[in-house]
Every structure is written in C-alpha cells, then in structure tokens.
Design a protein around this motif. Structure first.
Motif, short mmCIF file in Angstrom:
data_model
loop_
_atom_site.label_atom_id
_atom_site.label_comp_id
_atom_site.label_asym_id
_atom_site.label_seq_id
_atom_site.Cartn_x
_atom_site.Cartn_y
_atom_site.Cartn_z
N SER A 1 27.73 -97.72 19.94
CA SER A 1 27.07 -98.29 18.77
C SER A 1 25.84 -97.50 18.34
O SER A 1 25.63 -97.24 17.15
N ALA A 2 25.01 -97.09 19.29
CA ALA A 2 23.79 -96.37 18.96
C ALA A 2 24.11 -95.01 18.34
O ALA A 2 23.46 -94.59 17.37
N ALA A 3 25.11 -94.31 18.90
CA ALA A 3 25.48 -93.01 18.35
C ALA A 3 26.03 -93.15 16.94
O ALA A 3 25.72 -92.35 16.05
N LEU A 4 26.84 -94.18 16.71
CA LEU A 4 27.39 -94.38 15.38
C LEU A 4 26.30 -94.76 14.39
O LEU A 4 26.30 -94.29 13.24
N ARG A 5 25.36 -95.59 14.80
CA ARG A 5 24.25 -95.95 13.93
C ARG A 5 23.47 -94.69 13.49
O ARG A 5 23.15 -94.53 12.31
N ALA A 6 23.18 -93.82 14.45
CA ALA A 6 22.46 -92.60 14.13
C ALA A 6 23.25 -91.72 13.17
O ALA A 6 22.69 -91.12 12.25
N ALA B 1 31.13 -103.87 13.29
CA ALA B 1 30.00 -104.57 13.91
C ALA B 1 28.68 -104.16 13.29
O ALA B 1 27.81 -105.00 13.00
N LEU B 2 28.49 -102.85 13.07
CA LEU B 2 27.24 -102.38 12.48
C LEU B 2 27.10 -102.81 11.03
O LEU B 2 26.00 -103.19 10.58
N LEU B 3 28.20 -102.76 10.26
CA LEU B 3 28.12 -103.21 8.88
C LEU B 3 27.83 -104.70 8.81
O LEU B 3 27.07 -105.16 7.94
N THR B 4 28.40 -105.47 9.73
CA THR B 4 28.12 -106.89 9.77
C THR B 4 26.65 -107.14 10.11
O THR B 4 25.98 -107.98 9.50
#
Length: 587
Positions: free
Chosen positions: A414-419, A447-450
């Motif tokens: 999740s953190a890598a995708l957010r970055a 999950a991040l878009l939500t």
C-alpha cells in the motif's frame, strides 16, 4: 406544505438530480414525497393484473393495497387534468415535497442544465427558478451549482423552505467538472449496463488539456483547441483542371478555328490576358489568363501553324475550377476537437494557415500492480508471470494518439503504491492501473481510492470485464482495469478509449462497427453484453476457439471484436452480428 421543484428540458439530468436529492435529504432524517409530471399517457400496472382488468372494465378509481404499500389509480376518462394543487392535496404530511416537471407552475424550482443538449436555459425569463444546477460554469443573476454537487443543492433547497439554517458555504459558480464524486453512481444503482456506463462517462468527463499555438506543419496527430478558418481561398484564382487550350465562351456544333497567342500558361505563372476570339496553351493547375473561362482537352484538338482546330460542342466553363470552389477565405475549415491527419495537414496548407491552436497531448500513465509480476527478460520463479498488461496498455495509449508514460510495476504494498500514485498525479493527466482494483486483501488500488474518498466500483454488465474501478487521485482520474489482460484490453477499448478522447479534447469517439454474417455457433444468455475476439475471413466473422479470458493468444489472433448485445441469442452460421475492427478504436 413545503414544496420545491426540479425542472429542465429533456436529457438535462433532472430525473437523476431528483433521485440524488431524495436520497440526500431523506438520509438527513427528513421525510420526502415526490410528484412527477408525465407529458404522455403512462401506465403503472401490467395488462393481465387484477387492478389493470378493473380499470379496463371501467372503474373510475382502483385502490391497490397490500401489507407493503397501497396505490390509488384514478382514470380521468376525458376529464380535464387536475392542477398541481389538487395532486398535492392528496399527499400525506411530509417535511418536503419534491416536484419533477410542472415548470409553468408558480412554486420555487431548481433548473437542471446540461450544455451538450444545446437547449436554452429556462431560468433567465422565469423568476420562479431560484437556482441552476449545471455541468458547465455559468454567469447568472442567481446561484449556480455543479450539477453533481447534490449536497450543496440540497442545502440550498432545505434552507429555502426553512428546514435548515443558511448553508455554511455560499453558492458559487460551478467548479471544474472533474471532482472526487464525478464517477459516483446514482443511489441504488449497483449493476450498470454498458450503455449506461458509457453515458455516465460521457456526461461527467470534460477536456483537461491546455492549448498552445504551434506551426501548422507540426500539428500532425494533435487535436485542435479552436476552430480554424481559411486565410485564403482554394483555389485562390480560377484555374484549369486539365492540359489543353483556353479561350472565352462555349462553342456549338461543327468545326471551330481560332488563332493561338504565343506562349502558354503553366501552374505558378502570373496570368496575362488573351484577346477575344483567340486561344492559349494551358497546363493543369494554371491560373486562367484574363479573357479565358473555358478549356478544351489537348486530346480533342489539333494545333498547327498557330491555329487551333476542334469540333464542338464545348460547354462554357468546361474543364476549369472556380476561385474558392473548394474553400472560401474566412470559412471555418476544421472544427475544434478535430485530430489532425494527413488530409487535414493538406487542407491547412492549401488554405494558407501557418499556425493553429492545439491541445497538448493527453499524458496517460500506466501502472501494473501485483507481487506475481516480473519484467520481460527477468527470471520468473514458480508462481510468477510476466507483466503482459503494461506493454499492451502503453501501446494502446500511443495508438489512441496520447502520450504514454510508463509508471512501472508496483508490488502489493500500500505505501509503495501510494507513493507511485502521488508521483504520477504530478506528471500525468490520467492514470491506468491493472490489477488490485477489486475488494480483496491485496487490492490496494481500490483500497487507496476508497481511503481518499474517491472510489467507485462499477459492476458493468459486460463480458469479459465486469468490475471497473474509477476514482480520483489528487484531482487526476484513475481507471482501475481488471488484471486479466483480455479483460483489461476490452475494457480499455470500450470504456477508457472514449473517456480519454473526451479528456484530450477530441470529443466522444464511437467505434465504427458493421453488420456481417457469422461463421460460428453460439448460445448466449441474456443479461450481459459480450465481446468476442474475432476476425473476418471470406466475408464472415470467425471467433476465437475459446472464450476463456486467460487466453491472451486470442487477442493477437483476432482482428477485432464481435459485439453481442444484452439479449439472449442462439447464433447460427449466417446470422448477422456486429464486427468492430481493432482499427476502428484507434482511427
């Protein structure tokens, strides 16, 4: 009784706005009833039902009751339509009655407006329209809301009828259409037909690219930001369409002789003058000399001893082109939104256009997600697969005419995708992801878009495909495509391609298919629209042997898609099907 109306012309979005307002206002704890005005004969029960039989038999009123609801049906039978007040009197007490239609009645209203319908606004000449909900910015003497900003519109109405205090934020003109909720489905909608999904994308997306002035010869492949007008006429002067001889006026039957003036007129020459009754040698494209309005082909004459001889008749004006017969100076020759190809470059040059206003290329970033993916050329361990989606999508984006930006592969982190998304939002206009867009433990895109409050999972009635995650990341639209390469490609062609064309300023682009006879058998169930990998052979559409969405080889085998609509079908060889060539998506 508190009442408020929603009005607008056909396709203005009033029914969708009503639906959202009911959900928004009842969600705040208020009770709401609605009145819908229909401009046509309508029915509310089905032929064969007991209530329908009662009405058809002649009953004036039929009260249909059950443990869940009751409905009173009243037949006017030629009597005058009751006024709105009479209908309102029938309703039980509620906090608010929302009325769709009845635009000529005197209650306060909000007008729904979509610019693409081309209809004029009701509001300027109607003081009962207290505000406008529009999909474009408007300057008016009353509040203007974004058509999709349901909360702000509800605040305005509830304040108007005295149910809440003044909203904390004053109404302003409509903000840019791309917002965190631009992909939100109407309340209660969880399964979206293909056409509805396309209509939603078409209504909610708008051009995001900036304009720049560039030399016309550099415009190939780019999209016009403004209409282009001709600087000069084409042709600029009357000219000859053939090699031959020019003179004034037509000629009748019989033999004709006339002296030839010395010299000739060739393309690029400055036209001189030809005395009446004489002729001159002319070459294709030459401007007609003064005194010449007719040309005869050189194959139809003899020219000896300075004398031209031919047999008539010859029609006046034959084999000539009038000045400006193709394009007039000042005429709009290309409309904003046109993609410039070879033909358009030729037209710009012929019309003397040196510079044009072009939209910058849409920058489309492509990300693949998943621990199971490895790059081509790397060693793959058991359980790993090569990333087929990213090279496929990057090429598709380029074929669509946009600038493809490779944003690489991201593991299930999740953190890598957010970055990666943060970095992408700063450099591209659109983001395409593949994989991680559903609702599983490792579906980090959704999950991040939500988490960002900008995630919508459209369950589309399409095969292959179905789930399409749509959202916004720091103001940038994100298309979360399925991880399966076949589904990712089909969803890109059917949904992402026209959406990106709108964002690029090219306008909505429908693929051009055509009806052909089938060369296959298939029994299709009702409910979903299906796209089969297909190719044309001997005038018939063949389909790939397997419909399995894991069979990537079928994408290369095919030359396009056979589209089967939502209805059930039992297709036999020779039956008509719709074939869409791959080239139709990229032209």
């Amino acid at each position: 009784m508190r009442v408020y109306g929603v009005v607008g012309w056909k396709n203005a979005g009033k029914t969708g706005l009503m639906e959202r307002l009911v959900a928004e206002i009842t969600g705040r704890g208020f009770t709401v009833s609605t009145v819908k005005h229909a401009h046509h004969t309508f029915d509310v029960d089905h032929p064969g039902k007991d209530s329908h039989r009662h009405r058809i038999a002649g009953a004036l009123e039929v009260l249909l009751a059950s443990g869940a609801r009751f409905a009173l049906m009243h037949e006017l039978r030629g009597a005058e339509e009751p006024p709105l007040e009479a209908h309102l009197a029938r309703l039980s007490p509620v906090d608010l009655v929302l009325i769709e239609g009845y635009k000529r009645d005197g209650h306060p209203k909000v007008e729904a407006h979509r610019a693409e319908t081309g209809n004029p606004l009701i509001a300027p000449d109607d003081p009962t329209v207290r505000a406008v909900a529009s999909d474009v910015a408007l300057e008016m003497d009353r509040p203007v809301f974004d058509l999709n900003d349901t909360r702000a519109i509800a605040d305005f109405i509830l304040h108007e009828v005295g149910l809440i205090a003044a909203p904390t934020a004053p109404a302003t003109t409509a903000p840019p259409p791309l917002r965190n909720d631009c992909f939100a489905l109407p309340p209660g909608v969880y399964w979206t037909p293909v056409d509805d999904a396309l209509d939603l994308l078409r209504a909610r997306l708008h051009a995001v690219t900036e304009a720049e002035i560039r030399p016309a010869p550099d415009a190939g492949g780019r999209i016009l930001a403004e209409d282009v007008t001709a600087i000069r006429a084409n042709p600029p002067l009357p000219n000859t369409a053939v090699d031959g001889y020019g003179f004034a006026g037509g000629r009748g039957e019989g033999l004709h002789e006339m002296p030839l003036v010395p010299g000739r007129a060739a393309a690029g020459d400055r036209p001189g003058a030809v005395p009446a009754g004489q002729a001159i040698r002319v070459l294709t494209g030459a401007a007609l000399p003064e005194g010449v309005d007719t040309v005869i082909l050189q194959e139809d004459v003899t020219a000896e001893g300075g004398v031209l001889r031919f047999h008539g008749p010859v029609k006046q004006g034959a084999n000539t082109r009038k000045a400006g017969e193709d394009v007039q100076a000042g005429e709009v020759i290309l409309a904003a939104g046109t993609r410039i190809g070879p033909a358009e470059l030729a037209l710009l040059a012929a019309a003397g256009v040196a510079e044009v206003s072009l939209r910058e290329r849409l920058k489309v970033g492509v990300i693949s997600t998943g621990d199971e993916l490895v790059e081509m050329g790397e060693a793959a361990r058991d359980g790993q697969i090569y990333d087929a989606n990213r090279p496929m999508l990057l090429q598709l984006v380029a074929d669509f005419g946009h600038e493809a930006v490779d944003l690489g592969r991201v593991a299930d982190d999740s953190a890598a995708l957010r970055a990666r998304l943060d970095a992408a939002a700063a450099q591209v206009d659109v983001i395409l992801t593949s994989g991680g867009a559903s609702a599983g433990d490792e579906d980090h895109v959704s999950a991040l878009l939500t988490e960002a409050g900008a995630m919508q999972l459209w369950r589309i009635a399409v095969k292959p495909g179905r789930p399409l995650a749509l959202g916004m990341w720091q103001g940038v639209p994100v298309f979360g495509l399925p991880g399966n390469p076949v589904a990712a490609m089909v969803c890109s062609l059917i949904f992402a391609r026209p959406a990106m064309a709108l964002l690029a300023g090219h306008g909505w682009q429908e693929p051009q298919g055509f009806d052909v006879p089938a060369a296959f058998d298939k029994r299709k169930k009702a409910g979903r629209r299906e796209y089969l990998r297909a190719r044309m052979r001997n005038g018939r559409a063949e389909v790939f042997a397997s419909e399995g969405s894991g069979r990537i080889s079928g994408l290369s085998w095919a030359e396009g898609l056979v589209e089967l609509d939502e209805a059930a079908r039992d297709i036999k060889p020779g039956d008509t099907v719709r074939f869409i060539p791959y080239g139709s998506f990229t032209s």
